[in-house]
Design a protein around this motif. Structure first.
Motif, short mmCIF file in Angstrom:
data_model
loop_
_atom_site.label_atom_id
_atom_site.label_comp_id
_atom_site.label_asym_id
_atom_site.label_seq_id
_atom_site.Cartn_x
_atom_site.Cartn_y
_atom_site.Cartn_z
N THR A 10 0.68 -1.16 0.01
CA THR A 10 -0.25 -0.01 0.06
C THR A 10 0.95 1.29 -0.13
OG1 THR A 10 -1.81 -1.10 1.16
CG2 THR A 10 -1.57 1.19 1.60
N LYS A 13 1.55 2.29 -3.59
CA LYS A 13 0.65 2.49 -4.52
C LYS A 13 0.38 3.88 -4.99
CE LYS A 13 -1.94 -1.85 -4.01
NZ LYS A 13 -2.98 -2.37 -3.01
N THR A 14 -0.04 4.01 -6.31
CA THR A 14 -0.33 5.38 -6.85
C THR A 14 -1.59 5.14 -7.61
OG1 THR A 14 0.93 7.07 -8.01
CG2 THR A 14 1.07 4.72 -8.95
N TYR A 15 -2.05 6.43 -8.05
CA TYR A 15 -3.30 6.37 -8.79
C TYR A 15 -2.95 6.58 -10.15
CZ TYR A 15 -8.12 7.32 -9.90
OH TYR A 15 -9.61 6.97 -10.28
N GLU A 17 -4.37 7.58 -13.59
CA GLU A 17 -5.43 8.35 -13.87
C GLU A 17 -6.22 7.88 -15.30
OE1 GLU A 17 -4.35 12.67 -14.75
OE2 GLU A 17 -2.76 11.81 -13.58
N ILE A 18 -5.31 7.33 -16.20
CA ILE A 18 -5.82 6.58 -17.18
C ILE A 18 -6.98 5.61 -16.93
CG2 ILE A 18 -5.26 5.59 -19.54
CD1 ILE A 18 -4.30 8.53 -19.23
N GLY A 20 -8.12 4.69 -14.02
CA GLY A 20 -8.84 4.93 -12.87
C GLY A 20 -8.98 3.81 -11.73
N LEU A 22 -5.87 1.87 -8.46
CA LEU A 22 -4.47 1.87 -7.87
C LEU A 22 -3.60 1.12 -8.63
CD1 LEU A 22 -5.81 1.94 -4.23
CD2 LEU A 22 -4.90 3.71 -5.43
N PRO A 108 -1.81 4.80 0.91
CA PRO A 108 -0.81 5.02 0.08
C PRO A 108 -0.29 6.58 0.42
CG PRO A 108 -2.51 4.23 -0.90
CD PRO A 108 -3.04 4.29 0.20
N ALA A 110 0.67 8.58 -1.71
CA ALA A 110 0.47 9.51 -2.53
C ALA A 110 -1.00 10.19 -2.10
CB ALA A 110 0.12 8.85 -3.84
N PHE A 111 -1.55 9.53 -1.10
CA PHE A 111 -2.82 10.27 -0.45
C PHE A 111 -2.45 11.27 0.89
CE2 PHE A 111 -5.55 7.06 -2.12
CZ PHE A 111 -6.87 7.50 -2.02
N GLY A 112 -3.22 12.28 0.78
CA GLY A 112 -2.89 13.31 1.81
C GLY A 112 -2.74 12.86 3.11
#
Lengths: 161, 161, 161, 161
Positions: A10, A13-15, A17-18, A20, A22, A108, A110-112
């Protein structure tokens, strides 16, 4: 000198965006060390980028092999939380004489709302001062590998009595 | 059991949008512990909220008094970086027999680019395992109180030879 | 085609970790446009990087000159909030026939709690559809230059009756 | 007066740390408006919280019904990007005489790298000034409902020639 082995989880993990969803890209560990202004001498090495639910003994053998053969005696392993304790047990059986700390994140990086930076600061600190052995460092706490389990219902690591 | 004494410093500076400047409000430490999903048993106590350049022996005596009289034997002190080493020396002279770790941040926690969460995770970990003594924990590293200085030109803490 | 003139203000303040204070570096506007996945055709040009309380008619004449002479007829000006309305009035007197939208932020973009990205998305949208004139876009709202004031006690822009 | 209808989409996805996956909780729109210091008079109403790939005509009829019957003549709809254009077409056929702007995000707001706040500031601004019609506002740009498509390979919205 210290070594950080990245295995995914986790934590990293990144998002995508293409599509949609993780997914995994490059590890965030170097960026996190920069953010933490880390002055710890260390080498980061990515062994794999996988969800720990998909980790088999093949991957665990690879982690063991690299932990055993690297020159450093103090090692941090970033790892998915679901099977972190299994990998810790595997390392404890196969890599004697080194201080190995496994860590990860519930959310992750990458999440705030991620706990990743806190856990990385914690793991890097524990690994510098604990005696040889295999440990899990999560939630600001460290556990010997055979004294911890993940409570999946609560999403925390807790001590085994 | 652990105690965290908050004294202010860059760590806890916030942006006052009415006056357009940095200032102090409540400490961010509880919010940071929540973000880190910290499971460490501890009590947070705010002693003051000041810039460490404004810290005099009056404030240092107060920190010493609370560190000495509290029941906990493991203590983290959040502190501005500019005079962190002076306060560490003061504590070393006056509070024997406890493990005290001072930490802070180069960039306020409220900034996206802050090292605060990493340093807090680090300090909380060092304090749980180091023997009695006074230490500075910054940049993922710990220093004995008399073996460190802040290099102001570079904005880092470095070991004294 | 659109032009964005950067003049500084809270919007672009950053934290100088060596000196422990807010200061100006490069503008964050390109990074913000990337974050917003902006597909608006535009050119970003930094005219100055100053606190709007320090803005004099010398700087305002420079802003007027560049707004008048650039080829674009739709212009966003990033600006400190304290004298945004004064600059808007100055532009209204000297640059006829163009749509000019001033915007800024109450909290620096580099802070997690910044309104900057919201305001930039808003200003870029208003400027594409409003008729010629000079406007202030803050808090999701637009005001004609002579129908707005900053309420400094509340930290908001409000309509003049 | 303005109304914001929330329907879910990437915009509002959050991370479920117990199950280790993206999911929906409450909408982030009120928190985003607070962050943007929005002073726009509006009401937020959650109609559903779903992935737009799962949206059928049953859900679209509900969106149409609420857009038609609410008193406001200016409406923002937050929506997943994958079928945003289909819902826009549906609204265009069934809700005449109102200004309706659909918006969303390529990356969940809860991620540090989200375009959500920028898009929300943009959509709220376009909806205040555009004439009656149905529009998509993404990437700082607005498109009439029948002049846009999502380019899924690039992850952007682009004008139809």
């Amino acid at each position: 000198m210290l070594r950080v082995f990245v295995t995914g989880g986790t934590f990293d993990k990144t998002y995508d965006e293409i599509h949609g969803r993780l997914s995994f890209g490059d590890t965030h560990v170097p960026e996190m060390l920069t953010l933490g202004r880390s002055r710890v001498e260390l080498t980061v090495e990515t062994l794999m980028m996988i969800d720990s639910l998909e980790m088999t003994d093949i991957e665990r053998e690879r982690i063991v092999a690299r932990c055993a053969e690297c020159l450093e005696r103090r090692i941090v392993v970033t790892h998915g939380t679901d099977t972190m304790v299994e990998t810790a047990a595997y390392l404890a059986r196969h890599v004697p004489g080194k201080t190995i700390v496994l860590t990860g994140a519930m959310v992750p990086y990458a999440f705030g709302s991620s706990d990743g930076l806190f856990n990385l600061g914690s793991a890097l600190s524990f690994v510098q001062v604990l005696p040889p052995g295999v440990y899990v460092a999560m939630n600001g706490t460290h556990f010997a590998w055979d004294r911890v389990r993940k409570n999946r219902a609560l999403g925390i690591f807790e001590a085994l009595e």
